[in-house]
Design a protein around this motif. Structure first.
Motif, short mmCIF file in Angstrom:
data_model
loop_
_atom_site.label_atom_id
_atom_site.label_comp_id
_atom_site.label_asym_id
_atom_site.label_seq_id
_atom_site.Cartn_x
_atom_site.Cartn_y
_atom_site.Cartn_z
N UNK A 296 -26.10 19.83 -10.62
CA UNK A 296 -26.94 18.70 -11.04
C UNK A 296 -26.92 17.59 -9.99
N UNK A 297 -25.74 17.32 -9.40
CA UNK A 297 -25.62 16.28 -8.38
C UNK A 297 -26.47 16.60 -7.16
N UNK A 298 -26.51 17.87 -6.78
CA UNK A 298 -27.35 18.28 -5.65
C UNK A 298 -28.82 18.02 -5.96
N UNK B 39 -19.03 23.19 -12.17
CA UNK B 39 -20.14 23.87 -11.47
C UNK B 39 -21.49 23.30 -11.88
N UNK B 40 -21.66 23.04 -13.17
CA UNK B 40 -22.95 22.52 -13.64
C UNK B 40 -23.19 21.10 -13.13
N UNK C 202 -20.38 24.78 -2.05
CA UNK C 202 -20.47 25.32 -0.70
C UNK C 202 -19.13 25.92 -0.32
N UNK C 203 -19.12 27.17 0.08
CA UNK C 203 -17.86 27.86 0.37
C UNK C 203 -17.08 27.19 1.50
N UNK C 204 -17.79 26.54 2.43
CA UNK C 204 -17.11 25.91 3.57
C UNK C 204 -16.38 24.64 3.15
N UNK C 205 -16.62 24.16 1.92
CA UNK C 205 -15.90 22.99 1.43
C UNK C 205 -14.58 23.35 0.76
N UNK D 118 -22.54 11.79 -11.29
CA UNK D 118 -22.90 12.68 -12.38
C UNK D 118 -21.75 12.85 -13.37
N UNK D 119 -20.54 13.01 -12.87
CA UNK D 119 -19.39 13.24 -13.75
C UNK D 119 -18.30 14.01 -13.04
#
Length: 377
Positions: A166-168, A161-162, A180-183, A156-157
């Motif tokens: 978008x990737x998800x 955050x955007x 994801x906070x765990x990342x 995606x780029x």
């Protein structure tokens, strides 16, 4: 969880595997008439404290009685974690073994005339060899790809955050996402940084090859539970959830025969359409044979530790008869004897018992792959 879902999902099954369990469970709206669990033959080594061997990674399934489809077998799994997405294929030899075993089980369910839905954390990227094995050996359909037919071939780029959101939505990424906070603070590999996450969780499906029977069609697939836990600053899990909505097409349906899904998983006249290539089989053989050689080396190394521990223990036992008793020497000798006994026993188990077990399993797997390869000649 069973109490919370009792109204909408009154039927459930949780499986206990190995020492700590692999966390596999299935909840159903429809009655469960059979349930099975198949621990994988290979799950790493008992000397590896990372957890997979003690968890007992497995494939579990239930057969539900659906009012329109009849018997539907739903599979759930969690593949071996180590191996990454890049680098030599032999790093992922255990996952290849997991995929080979599970795909055999799924193909068996289809052979018994059941519809199948296959879910889980496969710890494998979409184009990896384990996923090729899973999809090809049972002619399964990837629900995400089927419901998102125009997937881009490039990332995606940059990490914003955007773009991460978008990737998800585009690629179905479920783990190692910046959202994801765990990342956060986790060392991510180049693959995850490039694609803003990984797609490791899948929903695969297929109906039996019969034109006159109802069959499953996919309506939509989404990555869900991306928000934080209410009132908390962390995500529900290190993996986002994957959700698929299916419908049932029946012969009475006016669009049944012209359904865009029907040629793929209802008719399936070309069984070679999703066949593994000979190159894929050679790659799998290369990875498994390398792992076989490494297993032999590990086994021999552990046996050396066993003999050294035995010699140390004999030295302590014999030497204690010639040493004058003292306040500090006796406890030290006792401690060293205990350590030598523990290390020797562990090395004997890992090196001989597990070593013979592991190499035997790898030999059987190589022979199975060779048998399939022989059909290409």
């Amino acid at each position: 969880m069973m109490k919370a879902t009792l109204t909408n999902l009154p039927y459930s099954k949780y499986w206990r595997t190995a020492a700590v369990g692999s966390g596999l469970a299935i909840f159903s709206r429809f009655p469960i008439i059979e349930s099975h669990v198949y621990p994988y033959s290979l799950n790493g080594s008992p000397s590896d404290l990372s957890g997979d061997w003690f968890a007992g990674k497995a494939c579990a399934s239930v057969v539900i009685a659906h009012p329109l489809l009849g018997q539907v077998e739903i599979f759930n799994t969690h593949f071996f974690a180590k191996g990454g997405e890049e680098g030599p294929e032999y790093w992922r030899a255990v996952r290849i073994s997991n995929a080979w075993e599970m795909s055999r089980l799924v193909a068996g369910a289809l052979g018994r005339g059941r519809h199948v839905i296959v879910t889980g954390d496969f710890n494998s990227s979409p184009h990896s060899l384990p996923m090729k094995i899973m999809i090809s050996r049972a002619n399964l359909i990837d629900a995400w790809v089927e419901s998102h037919p125009t997937l881009p071939s490039s990332p995606i780029g940059r990490n914003t955050s955007s773009n991460a959101a978008r990737a998800i939505e585009v690629f179905g990424l479920t783990v190692d996402s910046p959202l994801n906070s765990w990342s956060l603070g986790k060392p991510l590999d180049p693959y995850a940084r490039k694609w803003l996450g990984k797609r490791l969780d899948y929903i695969l499906f297929r109906s039996p090859s019969a034109k006159s029977r109802p069959h499953l069609t996919i309506e939509e697939t989404n990555v869900v539970m991306r928000e934080k836990v209410p009132g908390r600053a962390f995500s529900f899990s290190d993996h986002f959830a994957l959700e698929a909505t299916f419908s049932v097409a029946t012969p009475e349906d006016p669009v049944y025969a012209s359904s865009s899904h029907a040629p793929r998983h209802t008719i399936l006249t070309d069984e070679n359409q999703y066949k593994l290539s000979e190159e894929d089989l050679l790659t799998a053989l290369g990875a498994i044979s390398y792992e076989y050689r490494e297993a032999n080396k590990r086994s021999k190394r552990q046996m050396i530790y066993f003999w050294l521990s035995l010699l140390l223990l004999l030295f302590i036992v014999i030497g204690s008869a010639f040493i004058h008793p003292s306040r500090w020497l006796a406890p030290v000798a006792t401690l060293l004897g205990a350590i030598a006994t523990w290390r020797g026993t562990t090395a004997l188990y890992v090196g001989f018992i597990y070593g013979q077990w592991e190499t035997g399993i790898l030999t059987n797997l190589m022979e199975e792959i060779e048998d399939v390869r022989d059909t290409y000649r």
